[in-house]
Scaffold this active site. Structure first.
Site, mmCIF file in Angstrom:
data_model
loop_
_atom_site.group_PDB
_atom_site.id
_atom_site.type_symbol
_atom_site.label_atom_id
_atom_site.label_comp_id
_atom_site.label_asym_id
_atom_site.label_seq_id
_atom_site.Cartn_x
_atom_site.Cartn_y
_atom_site.Cartn_z
ATOM 1 N N ILE A 36 -29.856 -4.859 1.799
ATOM 2 C CA ILE A 36 -30.752 -4.009 1.012
ATOM 3 C C ILE A 36 -32.078 -4.680 0.695
ATOM 4 O O ILE A 36 -33.080 -4.002 0.522
ATOM 5 C CB ILE A 36 -30.082 -3.526 -0.290
ATOM 6 C CG1 ILE A 36 -29.668 -4.719 -1.169
ATOM 7 C CG2 ILE A 36 -28.900 -2.634 0.007
ATOM 8 C CD1 ILE A 36 -29.187 -4.287 -2.544
ATOM 9 N N LYS A 60 -6.733 -6.212 -9.113
ATOM 10 C CA LYS A 60 -7.850 -6.109 -8.193
ATOM 11 C C LYS A 60 -8.220 -4.648 -7.981
ATOM 12 O O LYS A 60 -7.381 -3.757 -8.122
ATOM 13 C CB LYS A 60 -7.522 -6.764 -6.842
ATOM 14 C CG LYS A 60 -7.661 -8.271 -6.850
ATOM 15 C CD LYS A 60 -7.653 -8.810 -5.424
ATOM 16 C CE LYS A 60 -7.988 -10.286 -5.392
ATOM 17 N NZ LYS A 60 -8.120 -10.788 -4.005
ATOM 18 N N ASP A 169 -36.839 -16.190 -16.963
ATOM 19 C CA ASP A 169 -37.418 -15.550 -15.781
ATOM 20 C C ASP A 169 -37.352 -14.030 -15.909
ATOM 21 O O ASP A 169 -36.952 -13.331 -14.980
ATOM 22 C CB ASP A 169 -36.690 -16.019 -14.523
ATOM 23 C CG ASP A 169 -37.462 -15.692 -13.241
ATOM 24 O OD1 ASP A 169 -38.680 -15.401 -13.332
ATOM 25 O OD2 ASP A 169 -36.860 -15.728 -12.158
#
Length: 356
Positions: A36, A60, A169
Site C-alpha cells: 500500500i 487467534k 514524531d
C-alpha cells in the site's frame, strides 16, 4: 545489535511472534498486489493474517491487518528502534486512538510489525488527495483532531505507574484513519518514557522528527518535553485547517519559513481566514440538503485559537493536551449545535427531504 540478541530481548513476547512463512503466504511473498505504500524506508502491506486476539494470548483470529516491513541493517531505522516500538506497544500503552501491536516477526534478516488495519490510510494521504479531502467535512476533521488529542493526553498524563511518554514524531503521516475515520497514532520508535515525577522537566536528546513539525525550542536546545508533542500536533491542526501539508511549496516559496511562520503572520494580521481550505469553506454555501454546512464561526475561532497556542515558540507557554482536548471539544460542540439549530429551524416539509 544482531537478530539473535534482539530476539532474546523479546523472548517473553513469544505469544506475539508470527512466522515469516505465514506473512509471506498472506502477502504472496510481499507481492506488489498487497503493497500500500513505502515510507521512511519501511514498506507497508495490507493482508489477511492469523494473529493473537487482542488481550487474549490463547486465542487467534483471522482478519485484515497492516504489515510493516522494516529494512534490516539500515542506519535510519535500527534494530534498537524496532525494539523500542515493540517495548512501548507492549508496556501497557493501550488506548482506542493508539494503534495496537498484533504481532511481530524477527526472522531471516526481517523485522516486521503487524498492527491494526488502517483501512483509510494516513491523514497525510487524505490531505494530499482531493477526493479523500472532500470527504473530510469540518465536523469530521474536528473529530479526528479530538481523537489524536485524547491519545496524546493519555500518553502525557494518564499512563499507569506515573509514567509519561513523549511521541517525538507527531505528524500527519503518523496518524492512521480506520474504516470510520477514527484516528490512531502510529510509529512509536522515536518515543521515550520520561522518568516518574519528571513531567515538568526536559530530556536532552538528539534531534529527531520531520523538519516542519519539530518543536523550535527542541531544535535549538535539544530539550524535549511533552510540549514538543503539543507543537507537532499544532502543526497538524493547521494542516487540517488549511487542507495542505506543512511541506507544501506554498509555504516555502519566496523565502517563506514554513507553514507555522505563515500561519502566525496571518493570525496577527487578521488574514488567516484567507488560508482556510476552500473545501470546508464551500460547505458554508446555503444548501438545505447538506447536513455539514461548514465551520460555524465560534467553532472555527475556537479551533484557530488553540492551534495558535500549540505552536507558540516557547515550550512553557504552550497548553497541556488536557486543555487542547477541552478546546477542541468546545469547537465540536459549537459546530454540532450550529447544525442542530439549522435543522430545527427548517420548515417541516424541507426537513423531511433533508433527513431522507
Amino acid at each position: 545489535m544482531g537478530l539473535r540478541i534482539l530476539f532474546s530481548v523479546v523472548k517473553n513476547l513469544k505469544h506475539l511472534t508470527i512466522p515469516l512463512s505465514h506473512i509471506k503466504l498472506a502477502t504472496n511473498d510481499f507481492s506488489e498486489t498487497y503493497k500500500i505504500c513505502h515510507m521512511e524506508g519501511s514498506t507497508m502491506y495490507r493482508a489477511k493474517l492469523y494473529h493473537h486476539d487482542k488481550g487474549n494470548h490463547s486465542s487467534k483470529r483471522y482478519n485484515t491487518v497492516l504489515i510493516i516491513r522494516y529494512p534490516f541493517g539500515d542506519e535510519y531505522y535500527t534494530e534498537m528502534d524496532f525494539l523500542t516500538e515493540i517495548e512501548i506497544l507492549t508496556s501497557g500503552v493501550k488506548h482506542p486512538n493508539i494503534v495496537t501491536l498484533l504481532g511481530f516477526c524477527i526472522e531471516a534478516f526481517e523485522m516486521i510489525l503487524v498492527i491494526d488495519n488502517i483501512s483509510n490510510g494516513f491523514l497525510g494521504d487524505s490531505l494530499e488527495n482531493i477526493d479523500k479531502k472532500r470527504i473530510l467535512t469540518w465536523e469530521k476533521r474536528l473529530k479526528i483532531c479530538i481523537d489524536v488529542a485524547h491519545a496524546l493526553n493519555y500518553i502525557h498524563s494518564e499512563l499507569d505507574d506515573q509514567k509519561m511518554l513523549i511521541h517525538r514524531d507527531i505528524c500527519s503521516y503518523n496518524i492512521g484513519l480506520d474504516e470510520n475515520l477514527g484516528a490512531k497514532i502510529v510509529h512509536f520508535w522515536r518515543s521515550v518514557f520520561m522518568p516518574p515525577n519528571h513531567e515538568d522537566q526536559a530530556l536532552h536528546l538528539e534531534l529527531v522528527g520531520r523538519q516542519n513539525y519539530v518543536d523550535p525550542e527542541y531544535m535549538n536546545t535539544y530539550k524535549v518535553k511533552r510540549e514538543s508533542d503539543v507543537y507537532g500536533f499544532g502543526v497538524v491542526l493547521l494542516e487540517i485547517l488549511f487542507g495542505r501539508l506543512a511541506n507544501g511549496q506554498i509555504y516555502t516559496n519566496e523565502g517563506e519559513k514554513g507553514l507555522v511562520f505563515v500561519a502566525r503572520q496571518s493570525f496577527y494580521t487578521g488574514t488567516l481566514d484567507e488560508m482556510i481550505d476552500p473545501i470546508i469553506k464551500e460547505e458554508t454555501v446555503e444548501n438545505s440538503f447538506v447536513l455539514n454546512r461548514g465551520p460555524n464561526k465560534d467553532s472555527l475561532h475556537t479551533f484557530i485559537a488553540i492551534a495558535h497556542q500549540c505552536v507558540i515558540k516557547t515550550q512553557d507557554k504552550r497548553p497541556t493536551m488536557k486543555v487542547v482536548v477541552n478546546e477542541l471539544e468546545k469547537a465540536l460542540f459549537f459546530q454540532v449545535s450550529h447544525c442542530s439549530n439549522f435543522i430545527l429551524s427548517m420548515p417541516r416539509s424541507n426537513l423531511f427531504d433533508y433527513l431522507s
